[in-house]
Every structure is written in structure tokens, then in C-alpha cells.
Design an enzyme around this catalytic site. Structure first.
Site, PDB file in Angstrom:
ATOM      1  N   ASN A   1       1.004  -1.341   0.007  1.00 52.37           N
ATOM      2  CA  ASN A   1      -0.099  -0.006  -0.205  1.00 52.37           C
ATOM      3  C   ASN A   1       0.906   1.102   0.068  1.00 52.37           C
ATOM      4  OD1 ASN A   1       0.862   0.625   2.675  1.00 52.37           O
ATOM      5  ND2 ASN A   1      -1.281  -0.173   3.499  1.00 52.37           N
TER       6      ASN A   1
ATOM      7  N   THR B   1      -1.615  -0.219  -4.035  1.00 54.56           N
ATOM      8  CA  THR B   1      -2.884  -0.047  -3.453  1.00 54.56           C
ATOM      9  C   THR B   1      -3.059   1.099  -2.804  1.00 54.56           C
ATOM     10  OG1 THR B   1      -2.641  -1.275  -1.417  1.00 54.56           O
ATOM     11  CG2 THR B   1      -3.416  -2.762  -3.325  1.00 54.56           C
TER      12      THR B   1
ATOM     13  N   GLY C   1      -8.047   3.467  -5.604  1.00 47.87           N
ATOM     14  CA  GLY C   1      -7.817   2.435  -6.462  1.00 47.87           C
ATOM     15  C   GLY C   1      -6.466   1.864  -6.530  1.00 47.87           C
TER      16      GLY C   1
ATOM     17  N   ASP D   1      -6.105  -8.106   2.237  1.00 43.66           N
ATOM     18  CA  ASP D   1      -5.713  -9.555   2.254  1.00 43.66           C
ATOM     19  C   ASP D   1      -6.890  -9.963   1.010  1.00 43.66           C
ATOM     20  OD1 ASP D   1      -3.880  -9.228   3.816  1.00 43.66           O
ATOM     21  OD2 ASP D   1      -5.457  -9.700   5.667  1.00 43.66           O
TER      22      ASP D   1
HETATM   23  O1  RIB Z   1      -4.620  -7.848   7.317  1.00 44.78           O
HETATM   24  C1  RIB Z   1      -5.488  -8.171   8.420  1.00 44.78           C
HETATM   25  C2  RIB Z   1      -4.954  -9.024   9.510  1.00 44.78           C
HETATM   26  O2  RIB Z   1      -3.745  -8.362  10.071  1.00 44.78           O
HETATM   27  C3  RIB Z   1      -5.850  -9.576  10.710  1.00 44.78           C
HETATM   28  O3  RIB Z   1      -6.479 -10.438  10.441  1.00 44.78           O
HETATM   29  C4  RIB Z   1      -4.603  -9.576  11.585  1.00 44.78           C
HETATM   30  O4  RIB Z   1      -4.495 -11.038  12.132  1.00 44.78           O
HETATM   31  C5  RIB Z   1      -3.447  -9.063  11.264  1.00 44.78           C
HETATM   32  O5  RIB Z   1      -2.445 -10.088  11.005  1.00 44.78           O
END
Ligand code: RIB
Length: 307
Positions: free
Chosen positions: A184, A220, A225, A252
């Protein structure tokens, strides 16, 4: 079907709901407490699997109830856990998430068993890595293990994807075995020293990564965007703006979903980015990391079938 290895963290997340993120020295009341499966690696694995990839996970948990819960949860998704170690010498990773009323968070991570993933474990997992199309890693497991895994991947034509989160310096050795880097804005500036506040600086950032051997840079940019550049083509794929309840796991979800639909010559990078952003826009509208990550069917239900 796309085969993806994810090397990364498995955490049990505890979310503390508060009015605002505390200032130094401030004491606050928690209005609600909730828990959910999480960890950057585990979230990315679940996101890729729910978007149609076959995922194998490389990581570690403790021999505690949290570890059992996390493994049961990931197994129910259909993720191959044969390369996850159950460690006697550490607890399962745990994250405490402070979530404010605007849906923004601050996270404290106790690495636990995640910190025990080492190069020996990666060598044991080499067949799994070799049999993948992509391998994804982040920075919640030790970097020497990631370098080892990416070297095995590169020697075997497996595309390596690095999500350098949480922010940390990155060695030239790791960049030299990274095909796609996806930081990011904050993480990108921490690595390169270049603030990504305009297109010129984003292109400079991509040039920096290219000079270190990285094929594709994705930055990111939250509501703005995702910027991408491979040295020949570049662009900004706009985000899908929604009202966020909890942004935990949004990045994620993006990485996992985007990787699941990306083709190995990266020719559909803009469509893959768009799909990943659609998936993460759904994640932020619900509480918790893993429980909020959508399936491909859900993304199609919300945004239409062209995905
Ligand atoms: O990116 C989010 C995650 O960061 C969370 O689920 C937490 O566990 C940390 O690792």
C-alpha cells in the site's frame, strides 16, 4: 484451476470496538468485543480459495484451542494444510484489532508460532511450492523463510507475489526473487523512500522496483484504487466505493482474489485488479477478516457475471 501456495501467518483476531483510536496515554472503554479467524496469510489463502484457486498453506500454529479452531476453519475451506506445522514451543498467533466508529483500525500482532517458520520448513515444503502457479507471502512470517521459498519458486518457474505488509524494509535479495510486489502507499514509501502522492512518483516507484528485478508493481491506494506498472504499460484501476464497517482484511482479500483470477503472463492484470477490488469492497462491509471475505459467486451476485 490456478494453484497457489500461500506462505504466511495464521492469527486469532480479537476486535475491540471503540469510539476512536486511543491517543498516547488515553484510556478508553470498549463497547463490544468480537473474535474471528484472521492473519494476513490465512486471509489471503481463504480469499484465493473462495475465488476459485486451489490453495496450499505453509505456516505454523500452536497446540492450543486457537490453533485447532484456525486449522478447522481453513480445512473447511478446502485449503491443503499438509505444510502447516503444529508447534509445541509457541502459541498460535494472535492479533488485537482496535476498530473505531468510522471502520478504521489499528492492529497489534503477537506472532507466536508464525515466528517459528524457518528455511528448514520451507525446504520440506519445496514440492508444494514447485507444484504451484503462484506463491504469495507477506511480512508476518520471518523474511529468511520467504527468501528461501521465493528462490525455490523462481528456479521452478513459479510466479512470486510479495505483499510487504506490515511495513518493513525489503532487502535487494528478496526483491531480486519477487515477480509482483503489492504494497500500500505507506509500505511502498517505507521500502523506496518515495511518497506515492502523484503519478510521477508512482512511476518512479515502479522504476525503482524494476531496477531491483521486480516485473510488476501494484500500489494499493485505498479509495483511489490500484496503480499498476510493468515498465511497458501502466494504469490506475479505480476502486468500488462503499460504506466501510470494518476494513480489516480488505488488502488481504484483494491480494488473494486478484491472484486467483490472474493469468501467468499477467496480460489480464487490470481485470484481475478490478476483480480483487470488487471482492475487497464486499469484505469491508462486514465485521471481521476471514468471515467477511466473499466467494466468487458472491462477487458475481453483487457486481454481475462478467468477473
Ligand atoms: O490484514 C489483516 C490481518 O492483519 C488481521 O486478520 C490480523 O490478524 C493481522 O494479521
Amino acid at each position: 484451476m490456478t494453484k497457489i501456495s500461500v506462505l504466511g501467518s495464521i492469527n486469532l483476531d480479537t476486535t475491540l470496538h471503540i469510539n476512536h483510536i486511543p491517543l498516547p496515554g488515553e484510556t478508553l472503554h470498549v463497547s463490544e468485543k468480537s473474535s474471528a479467524a484472521g492473519g494476513k496469510g490465512a486471509n489471503q489463502a481463504v480469499s484465493a480459495q473462495r475465488s476459485g484457486a486451489q490453495v496450499s498453506f505453509i505456516g505454523a500454529v500452536g497446540l492450543d484451542d486457537g490453533g485447532k479452531f484456525m486449522l478447522d476453519t481453513m480445512k473447511n475451506e478446502g485449503i491443503d494444510l499438509s505444510q502447516v506445522k503444529k508447534r509445541k514451543d509457541a502459541d498460535t498467533g494472535a492479533a488485537t484489532i482496535m476498530l473505531d466508529e468510522k471502520g478504521q483500525n489499528s492492529i497489534l500482532v503477537d506472532a507466536g508460532a508464525n515466528a517459528k517458520v524457518d528455511s528448514d520448513q520451507i525446504k520440506e515444503a519445496s514440492e508444494t511450492i514447485k507444484n504451484s502457479d503462484y506463491i504469495i507471502a507477506q511480512f508476518e512470517t520471518p523474511i529468511p523463510a520467504t527468501i528461501e521459498a521465493f528462490k525455490i519458486a523462481k528456479e521452478n518457474g513459479v510466479i512470486t507475489i510479495l505483499n510487504p505488509a506490515p511495513a518493513s524494509e525489503v532487502s535487494d535479495e528478496l526483491l531480486s526473487v519477487t515477480d509482483i510486489i503489492a504494497p500500500n502507499e505507506t509500505e511502498s514509501a517505507a521500502i523506496t523512500g518515495i511518497e506515492v502522492d502523484n503519478e510521477e512518483n508512482m512511476l518512479k516507484t515502479a522504476e525503482y522496483f524494476k531496477s531491483k528485478g521486480v516485473k510488476m508493481t501494484l500500489i494499493t491506494l485505498g479509495e483511489r484504487g490500484v496503480f499498476y506498472c510493468d515498465g511497458n504499460r501502466h494504469g490506475l484501476v479505480p476502486a468500488h466505493t462503499v460504506k466501510a464497517v470494518d476494513t480489516t482484511g480488505a488488502g488481504d482479500t484483494f491480494i488473494g482474489a486478484m491472484s486467483a483470477v490472474l493469468v501467468p503472463d499477467l496480460s489480464n492484470i487490470d481485470e484481475a485488479i478490478d476483480y480483487g477490488q470488487k471482492a475487497s469492497s464486499i469484505t469491508v462491509q462486514n465485521l471481521g477478516a476471514m468471515p467477511s471475505i466473499p466467494t466468487k459467486e458472491k462477487v458475481e451476485e453483487v457486481y454481475g457475471k462478467e468477473n
